[in-house]
Motif scaffolding. Structure first.
Motif, PDB file in Angstrom:
ATOM      1  N   THR A 139       1.060  -1.074  -0.128  1.00 17.60           N
ATOM      2  CA  THR A 139      -0.134  -0.083   0.281  1.00 17.60           C
ATOM      3  C   THR A 139       0.931   1.329  -0.066  1.00 17.60           C
ATOM      4  OG1 THR A 139      -1.569  -1.701   1.136  1.00 17.60           O
ATOM      5  CG2 THR A 139      -1.789   1.642   1.218  1.00 17.60           C
ATOM      6  N   ALA A 140       1.935   1.209   0.875  1.00 16.78           N
ATOM      7  CA  ALA A 140       2.815   2.573   0.806  1.00 16.78           C
ATOM      8  C   ALA A 140       3.607   2.452  -0.568  1.00 16.78           C
ATOM      9  CB  ALA A 140       3.934   1.979   1.964  1.00 16.78           C
ATOM     10  N   MET A 141       3.358   1.982  -1.117  1.00 20.69           N
ATOM     11  CA  MET A 141       4.155   1.814  -2.314  1.00 20.69           C
ATOM     12  C   MET A 141       3.723   2.319  -3.495  1.00 20.69           C
ATOM     13  SD  MET A 141       5.867  -1.783  -4.415  1.00 20.69           S
ATOM     14  CE  MET A 141       7.516  -1.510  -3.671  1.00 20.69           C
ATOM     15  N   VAL A 142       2.020   1.845  -3.592  1.00 18.58           N
ATOM     16  CA  VAL A 142       0.823   2.596  -4.304  1.00 18.58           C
ATOM     17  C   VAL A 142       1.027   4.509  -4.029  1.00 18.58           C
ATOM     18  CG1 VAL A 142      -1.072   2.319  -4.802  1.00 18.58           C
ATOM     19  CG2 VAL A 142      -0.095   0.654  -4.567  1.00 18.58           C
ATOM     20  N   ALA A 143       1.110   4.857  -3.093  1.00 19.15           N
ATOM     21  CA  ALA A 143       2.038   5.646  -3.110  1.00 19.15           C
ATOM     22  C   ALA A 143       2.539   6.606  -3.027  1.00 19.15           C
ATOM     23  CB  ALA A 143       0.261   6.068  -0.871  1.00 19.15           C
ATOM     24  N   ASP A 144       3.253   5.537  -3.132  1.00 14.85           N
ATOM     25  CA  ASP A 144       4.645   6.637  -3.570  1.00 14.85           C
ATOM     26  C   ASP A 144       5.341   6.762  -5.102  1.00 14.85           C
ATOM     27  OD1 ASP A 144       6.357   6.012  -0.978  1.00 14.85           O
ATOM     28  OD2 ASP A 144       7.009   4.302  -2.174  1.00 14.85           O
ATOM     29  N   VAL A 145       4.361   5.696  -4.990  1.00 14.37           N
ATOM     30  CA  VAL A 145       4.322   6.057  -6.908  1.00 14.37           C
ATOM     31  C   VAL A 145       2.985   6.853  -8.116  1.00 14.37           C
ATOM     32  CG1 VAL A 145       6.229   4.291  -7.029  1.00 14.37           C
ATOM     33  CG2 VAL A 145       3.762   3.722  -7.329  1.00 14.37           C
ATOM     34  N   PHE A 146       1.693   6.486  -7.360  1.00 12.41           N
ATOM     35  CA  PHE A 146       0.698   7.447  -7.913  1.00 12.41           C
ATOM     36  C   PHE A 146       0.814   8.915  -7.766  1.00 12.41           C
ATOM     37  CE2 PHE A 146       0.554   2.794  -8.965  1.00 12.41           C
ATOM     38  CZ  PHE A 146       0.357   2.967  -9.882  1.00 12.41           C
ATOM     39  N   PRO A 147       0.275   9.508  -8.391  1.00 10.88           N
ATOM     40  CA  PRO A 147      -0.136  10.746  -7.914  1.00 10.88           C
ATOM     41  C   PRO A 147      -1.047  11.144  -7.297  1.00 10.88           C
ATOM     42  CG  PRO A 147      -0.574  10.987 -10.264  1.00 10.88           C
ATOM     43  CD  PRO A 147       0.018   9.980 -10.258  1.00 10.88           C
ATOM     44  N   PRO A 148      -1.995  12.085  -6.810  1.00 14.56           N
ATOM     45  CA  PRO A 148      -2.732  12.338  -5.518  1.00 14.56           C
ATOM     46  C   PRO A 148      -3.867  11.456  -6.458  1.00 14.56           C
ATOM     47  CG  PRO A 148      -2.110  13.949  -5.445  1.00 14.56           C
ATOM     48  CD  PRO A 148      -1.215  13.588  -6.482  1.00 14.56           C
ATOM     49  N   GLU A 149      -3.988  12.107  -7.948  1.00 21.53           N
ATOM     50  CA  GLU A 149      -5.824  11.566  -8.473  1.00 21.53           C
ATOM     51  C   GLU A 149      -5.696  10.775  -9.223  1.00 21.53           C
ATOM     52  OE1 GLU A 149      -2.337  13.771 -11.266  1.00 21.53           O
ATOM     53  OE2 GLU A 149      -2.976  14.362  -9.394  1.00 21.53           O
ATOM     54  N   GLU A 150      -4.797   9.721  -9.021  1.00 23.18           N
ATOM     55  CA  GLU A 150      -4.296   8.788  -9.191  1.00 23.18           C
ATOM     56  C   GLU A 150      -4.915   7.500  -8.527  1.00 23.18           C
ATOM     57  OE1 GLU A 150      -4.611   7.113 -12.799  1.00 23.18           O
ATOM     58  OE2 GLU A 150      -4.714   9.080 -13.767  1.00 23.18           O
ATOM     59  N   ARG A 151      -4.551   8.130  -7.179  1.00 21.13           N
ATOM     60  CA  ARG A 151      -4.228   7.031  -5.572  1.00 21.13           C
ATOM     61  C   ARG A 151      -5.524   6.184  -5.564  1.00 21.13           C
ATOM     62  NH1 ARG A 151      -1.270  10.481  -1.788  1.00 21.13           N
ATOM     63  NH2 ARG A 151      -0.083   9.907  -3.662  1.00 21.13           N
ATOM     64  N   ALA A 152      -6.734   6.967  -5.519  1.00 24.12           N
ATOM     65  CA  ALA A 152      -7.806   5.856  -5.408  1.00 24.12           C
ATOM     66  C   ALA A 152      -7.767   5.412  -6.454  1.00 24.12           C
ATOM     67  CB  ALA A 152      -9.178   6.501  -4.945  1.00 24.12           C
ATOM     68  N   LYS A 153      -7.624   5.456  -7.247  1.00 26.99           N
ATOM     69  CA  LYS A 153      -7.923   4.059  -8.044  1.00 26.99           C
ATOM     70  C   LYS A 153      -6.703   2.941  -8.135  1.00 26.99           C
ATOM     71  CE  LYS A 153      -6.676   3.122 -13.698  1.00 26.99           C
ATOM     72  NZ  LYS A 153      -6.667   4.191 -14.802  1.00 26.99           N
ATOM     73  N   GLY A 154      -5.573   3.372  -8.022  1.00 23.55           N
ATOM     74  CA  GLY A 154      -4.652   2.318  -7.724  1.00 23.55           C
ATOM     75  C   GLY A 154      -4.649   1.524  -6.639  1.00 23.55           C
ATOM     76  N   MET A 155      -5.584   2.448  -5.049  1.00 23.22           N
ATOM     77  CA  MET A 155      -5.538   1.459  -4.588  1.00 23.22           C
ATOM     78  C   MET A 155      -6.431   0.378  -4.670  1.00 23.22           C
ATOM     79  SD  MET A 155      -3.571   2.089  -1.805  1.00 23.22           S
ATOM     80  CE  MET A 155      -2.547   3.788  -1.256  1.00 23.22           C
ATOM     81  N   GLY A 156      -7.706   0.674  -5.379  1.00 23.20           N
ATOM     82  CA  GLY A 156      -8.706  -0.589  -6.052  1.00 23.20           C
ATOM     83  C   GLY A 156      -8.465  -1.342  -6.354  1.00 23.20           C
ATOM     84  N   VAL A 157      -7.210  -1.462  -7.607  1.00 21.40           N
ATOM     85  CA  VAL A 157      -6.570  -2.356  -8.020  1.00 21.40           C
ATOM     86  C   VAL A 157      -5.810  -3.673  -7.240  1.00 21.40           C
ATOM     87  CG1 VAL A 157      -5.079  -2.879 -10.314  1.00 21.40           C
ATOM     88  CG2 VAL A 157      -6.390  -1.528 -10.239  1.00 21.40           C
ATOM     89  N   ILE A 158      -5.435  -3.164  -6.531  1.00 18.13           N
ATOM     90  CA  ILE A 158      -4.507  -3.873  -4.957  1.00 18.13           C
ATOM     91  C   ILE A 158      -5.586  -4.616  -4.691  1.00 18.13           C
ATOM     92  CG2 ILE A 158      -1.996  -2.860  -5.511  1.00 18.13           C
ATOM     93  CD1 ILE A 158      -2.784  -1.593  -2.435  1.00 18.13           C
ATOM     94  N   GLY A 159      -6.502  -3.598  -3.947  1.00 15.17           N
ATOM     95  CA  GLY A 159      -7.893  -4.044  -3.448  1.00 15.17           C
ATOM     96  C   GLY A 159      -8.337  -4.887  -4.069  1.00 15.17           C
ATOM     97  N   ALA A 160      -9.293  -5.083  -5.742  1.00 11.23           N
ATOM     98  CA  ALA A 160      -9.369  -5.789  -5.935  1.00 11.23           C
ATOM     99  C   ALA A 160      -8.099  -8.063  -6.239  1.00 11.23           C
ATOM    100  CB  ALA A 160      -9.522  -6.105  -7.732  1.00 11.23           C
TER     101      ALA A 160
END
Length: 416
Positions: A139-160
């Motif tokens: 989860t921290a890695m997603v926050a490292d590399v994705f800009p704020p406007e893309e972060r929910a999408k990134g979190m959603g995909v790893i949640g999937a």
């Protein structure tokens, strides 16, 4: 490896001079890689979930001892997630993921070889410690590399990825467990070891040396302190969601058996339906919903689905109606976790590893207390855990609607 590293560097350096098509391609490749890591990491847990109680029961453990096995794992996650998260902010993400996967491999094998309850408990405790190193770090890695406007999408995909692992894992575990109750644990160890090799070969470090340890004393975040800080609403929301759903998980099999005479097989199929819907929502819809409506409305909708699910379960009359109502939890959970995680990581004044560890601790605390309270309420009346869940989640929805505008402003330009 060089191609994957270049993808991470493009994101970390905010190299947005590319065309929209190129940016879309970069994000999709990154999401696919992180999805694969999370799916494989969690698949081992899905494999052992349906078998662990039967394995423990085979060596003489009762329901209380089995409950301790589950609780001890979550207690260790609660205690160690912030510590591992802080360490990942100092030494990088990849070493923590590798260490956690190696720990999975060893503890799964040892658990499968256990002959006594005492051995099981020790290995379960160790498993909780090492899982706290690996899972929040992704989860921290997603926050490292994705800009704020893309972060929910990134979190959603790893949640999937998590959702799908709990769709396929129990099926694999059930088939292997029919042959020998130890085999699922060895299979889970094999998956963890192969995932470690995959991470070593394919996953580059997302936190370069010059950005490590920049938070100093602020990194020492205690999750209990976080609950009373500026993001307390979101941390407590994650706790209530975890707590209420853990109470449902602990009692739902008893509920459908008591009211409808259903079996564990029926329960497995219901959770299969719920897991598929959760994966579809998290992987395919959340990014579009957040882009169209924003994170707070999507989070509110997820809470509304959760509260409705608790109440509708009480009026369900059979397999299909109960499966449909459980699916509300699958959809709601996808919305809640992805958007709440994104809101927290965008607004925190802590380093991302510590923040992810604190969120994981809140989730673990809910999974510790939820089954205990849910079981006590169920013994009083079979409907009590679900009425309580609806009231708690409904209260959080009301609080969020009233106070989400008071959350700190996003720190969109902050370098992580």
């Amino acid at each position: 490896m060089k191609a994957v590293t270049a993808l991470f560097e493009a994101i970390k350096k905010n190299a947005w001079k590319q065309t929209r098509k190129e940016v879309f391609c970069v994000h999709n490749k990154l999401l696919a890689l992180l999805f694969a890591v999370m799916f494989l990491m969690m698949l081992g847990f899905g494999i052992i979930i349906p078998i662990l109680p039967f394995f423990a029961e085979q060596i003489g453990a009762g329901s209380w001892e089995i409950g301790i096995l589950f609780a001890s794992y979550n207690i260790m996650q609660f205690l160690f997630s912030p510590l591992w998260g802080s360490l990942s902010d100092r030494i990088g993400r990849k070493p923590l993921i590798m260490a956690g996967l190696f720990g999975f491999t060893v503890t799964f094998v040892l658990f499968g070889l256990s002959d006594t309850y005492g051995e099981m408990l020790v290995y379960r405790i160790l498993g909780g410690i090492v899982s706290a190193a690996a899972i929040p770090t992704v989860t921290a890695m997603v926050a490292d590399v994705f800009p704020p406007e893309e972060r929910a999408k990134g979190m959603g995909v790893i949640g999937a990825g998590v959702g799908l692992s709990f769709v396929f894992g129990p099926v694999i575990g059930g088939l292997l467990g029919d042959v020998n109750v130890s085999y699922p644990f060895f299979a889970a160890a094999g998956v963890a070891f192969l995932t470690m090799l995959f991470v070593a070969a394919m996953l580059p470090e997302s936190l370069p040396p010059e950005r490590r340890g920049q938070r100093g004393e602020k990194e020492r975040l205690n999750p209990l302190v976080a609950m009373s800080g500026p993001l307390a609403l979101l941390y407590n929301l994650l706790f209530i969601v975890s707590f209420s759903f853990a109470a449902l998980e602990a009692t739902f099999a008893l509920y459908i058996g008591h009211r409808f005479g259903m079996t564990a097989k029926d329960l497995g199929y219901m959770f299969l339906v719920m897991g598929v819907i959760a994966a579809l929502v998290q992987g395919g819809l959340i990014g579009q919903m957040v882009k169209k409506w924003g994170e707070p409305p999507v989070l509110s909708l997820g809470l509304a689905f959760y509260a409705a699910g608790f109440l509708l379960i009480l009026v369900g009359q059979g397999f299909w109606s109960l499966s449909l109502f459980l699916s509300l939890f699958g959809a709601g959970q996808g919305m809640i976790r992805a958007t709440a995680t994104s809101l927290i990581t965008r607004r925190t004044n802590q380093a991302q590893g510590v923040t992810s560890g604190a969120m994981s601790s809140m989730d673990s605390l809910g999974r510790i207390l939820g089954p205990l309270v849910g079981g006590a309420l169920f013994s009083w009346h079979y409907s009590a855990p679900y009425i309580a869940g609806a009231l708690l989640v409904g209260a959080m929805l009301l609080l969020f609607l009233l106070h989400n505008r008071n959350l700190p402003e996003p720190e969109a330009t902050k370098s992580r």
